[in-house]
Design an enzyme around this catalytic site. Structure first.
Site, mmCIF file in Angstrom:
data_model
loop_
_atom_site.group_PDB
_atom_site.id
_atom_site.type_symbol
_atom_site.label_atom_id
_atom_site.label_comp_id
_atom_site.label_asym_id
_atom_site.label_seq_id
_atom_site.Cartn_x
_atom_site.Cartn_y
_atom_site.Cartn_z
ATOM 1 N N TRP A 189 0.822 -1.226 0.000
ATOM 2 C CA TRP A 189 0.000 0.000 0.000
ATOM 3 C C TRP A 189 0.849 1.266 0.000
ATOM 4 O O TRP A 189 0.332 2.352 -0.219
ATOM 5 C CB TRP A 189 -0.925 0.002 1.212
ATOM 6 C CG TRP A 189 -2.127 -0.890 1.068
ATOM 7 C CD1 TRP A 189 -2.487 -1.627 -0.024
ATOM 8 C CD2 TRP A 189 -3.153 -1.110 2.045
ATOM 9 N NE1 TRP A 189 -3.659 -2.292 0.217
ATOM 10 C CE2 TRP A 189 -4.087 -1.999 1.484
ATOM 11 C CE3 TRP A 189 -3.365 -0.656 3.354
ATOM 12 C CZ2 TRP A 189 -5.224 -2.428 2.177
ATOM 13 C CZ3 TRP A 189 -4.483 -1.082 4.043
ATOM 14 C CH2 TRP A 189 -5.409 -1.963 3.460
ATOM 15 N N LYS A 190 2.115 1.132 0.310
ATOM 16 C CA LYS A 190 3.007 2.304 0.391
ATOM 17 C C LYS A 190 2.394 3.342 1.344
ATOM 18 O O LYS A 190 1.714 2.961 2.297
ATOM 19 C CB LYS A 190 3.279 2.872 -1.006
ATOM 20 C CG LYS A 190 3.734 1.787 -1.990
ATOM 21 C CD LYS A 190 4.201 2.300 -3.301
ATOM 22 C CE LYS A 190 4.595 1.131 -4.184
ATOM 23 N NZ LYS A 190 5.125 1.551 -5.477
ATOM 24 N N HIS A 207 12.999 -2.085 -1.062
ATOM 25 C CA HIS A 207 12.171 -1.566 -2.144
ATOM 26 C C HIS A 207 12.923 -0.432 -2.845
ATOM 27 O O HIS A 207 13.635 0.339 -2.193
ATOM 28 C CB HIS A 207 10.832 -1.065 -1.574
ATOM 29 C CG HIS A 207 9.840 -0.785 -2.653
ATOM 30 N ND1 HIS A 207 9.880 0.378 -3.384
ATOM 31 C CD2 HIS A 207 8.813 -1.516 -3.148
ATOM 32 C CE1 HIS A 207 8.903 0.341 -4.290
ATOM 33 N NE2 HIS A 207 8.248 -0.807 -4.162
ATOM 34 N N SER A 218 3.729 -2.438 -11.906
ATOM 35 C CA SER A 218 2.495 -2.288 -12.690
ATOM 36 C C SER A 218 1.800 -3.627 -12.960
ATOM 37 O O SER A 218 1.219 -3.839 -14.025
ATOM 38 C CB SER A 218 2.771 -1.546 -14.000
ATOM 39 O OG SER A 218 3.255 -0.244 -13.733
ATOM 40 N N GLY A 228 1.456 -2.824 -6.164
ATOM 41 C CA GLY A 228 1.296 -1.506 -5.555
ATOM 42 C C GLY A 228 -0.075 -0.943 -5.880
ATOM 43 O O GLY A 228 -1.065 -1.234 -5.213
ATOM 44 N N GLY A 229 -0.148 -0.153 -6.940
ATOM 45 C CA GLY A 229 -1.381 0.554 -7.318
ATOM 46 C C GLY A 229 -2.627 -0.319 -7.300
ATOM 47 O O GLY A 229 -3.648 0.064 -6.716
ATOM 48 N N GLY A 238 4.887 1.732 -10.787
ATOM 49 C CA GLY A 238 4.013 2.901 -10.791
ATOM 50 C C GLY A 238 3.935 3.623 -12.131
ATOM 51 O O GLY A 238 3.396 4.718 -12.216
HETATM 52 P P1 PGA Z 1 3.082 -0.750 -8.703
HETATM 53 O O1 PGA Z 1 4.086 -0.874 -7.466
HETATM 54 O O2 PGA Z 1 2.299 -2.025 -8.780
HETATM 55 O O3 PGA Z 1 2.230 0.434 -8.406
HETATM 56 O O4 PGA Z 1 3.933 -0.558 -9.926
HETATM 57 C C1 PGA Z 1 4.727 -2.079 -7.160
HETATM 58 C C2 PGA Z 1 5.676 -1.902 -6.009
HETATM 59 O O5 PGA Z 1 6.321 -0.852 -5.932
HETATM 60 O O6 PGA Z 1 5.818 -2.787 -5.146
#
Ligand code: PGA
Length: 256
Positions: free
Chosen positions: A12-13, A95, A213, A234-235, A173
């Site tokens: 989730w960052k 990360h 992504s 992530g997203g 991202g």
């Molecule tokens: P993302 O991020 O799926 O938004 O590209 C992945 C991550 O940084 O772990």
């Protein structure tokens, strides 16, 4: 690879308020059960409450970072020992955002991994090349260096506690996912490296997730690649419906 079990991990960052995080878990609780291992690395501030609210047996809450130090005067830091004291099983380490924005070196990452391993928390250890490095054909060298240095303090008897994540920095991202061929090539290389550093039997048991992504549209073709054991997302992990679709892909593949 018969032993491969797909894992779906969300990162989730620095997103979601406390209420939004609780709503996500409440919605996930209502969706049908699954047998695949699912992990959510939530903001550390809420992990404990989410852990208490979670009703899914196969959902593990995780941290996104930890200190390289054992304990003491390190204001703002969270130690591996603290993470273990909440019975949390996983913590992301290395990360690319921590490497670039917080200047984490391979040595710092290696110390964090050593702390986590010592306290029986499984590191989700991220490695990956930048676009520039890929363009000048340095991908394999970068991966080798990050992997060898990061695992320096992990003896063979502890390697079963590591989860790896290959995350090409240019794909994080950006919406630019690695193609399945690009990802598969690096995952195979990582597997071979692990076989060299440790041994082929140990290497065959180490999950290597793909991140960058990854979403409900591309997860399936990626997860079918021989050395890809799932995703670090992530997203697409921020929306419970998108995330659940990825869990369903894992369910399908794990059920075959
Ligand atoms: P993302 O991020 O799926 O938004 O590209 C992945 C991550 O940084 O772990």
């Amino acid at each position: 690879m018969k032993n491969k079990k797909i894992i779906v991990a969300g990162n989730w960052k620095m997103n979601k308020t406390y209420l939004e995080a609780k709503e996500f878990i409440a919605k996930l609780n209502q969706l049908p059960d699954y047998t695949s291992q699912v992990i959510i690395a939530a903001p550390s501030l809420y992990v404990d409450t989410l852990f208490i609210n979670n009703q899914k047996e196969n959902l593990a809450l995780a941290l996104q970072n930890c200190s390289a130090y054992e304990s003491g005067a390190f204001t703002g830091e969270i130690s591996a020992r603290m993470i273990a004291s909440l019975q949390l099983k996983y913590c992301i380490v290395g990360h690319s955002e921590r490497r670039s924005y917080f200047e984490e070196t391979d040595e710092i990452i290696s110390d964090k991994i050593a702390q986590l391993i010592h306290y029986n928390v499984q590191p989700i250890f991220c490695i990956g090349e930048t676009l520039q490095e890929r363009k000048v054909n340095e991908t394999f060298n970068v991966i080798r260096k990050q992997l060898v240095r990061g695992l320096e303090k992990v003896p063979v008897e502890k390697i079963g506690n590591i989860v790896l994540a290959y995350e090409p920095v240019w794909a994080i991202g950006t919406g630019m996912t690695a193609t399945k061929e690009q990802a598969a090539e690096v995952h195979k290389f990582i597997f071979q490296l692990l076989s060299e550093i440790y041994n082929p039997e140990a290497a065959a048991r180490i999950p290597i997730l793909y991140g960058g992504s990854c979403n409900e549209k591309n997860a399936e073709e990626l997860f079918y690649q021989p050395h890809i054991w799932g995703g670090l997302i992530g997203g697409a992990s921020l929306d419970v419906n998108s995330f659940y679709k990825i869990i369903q892909i894992a369910e399908k593949i794990n059920g075959e």
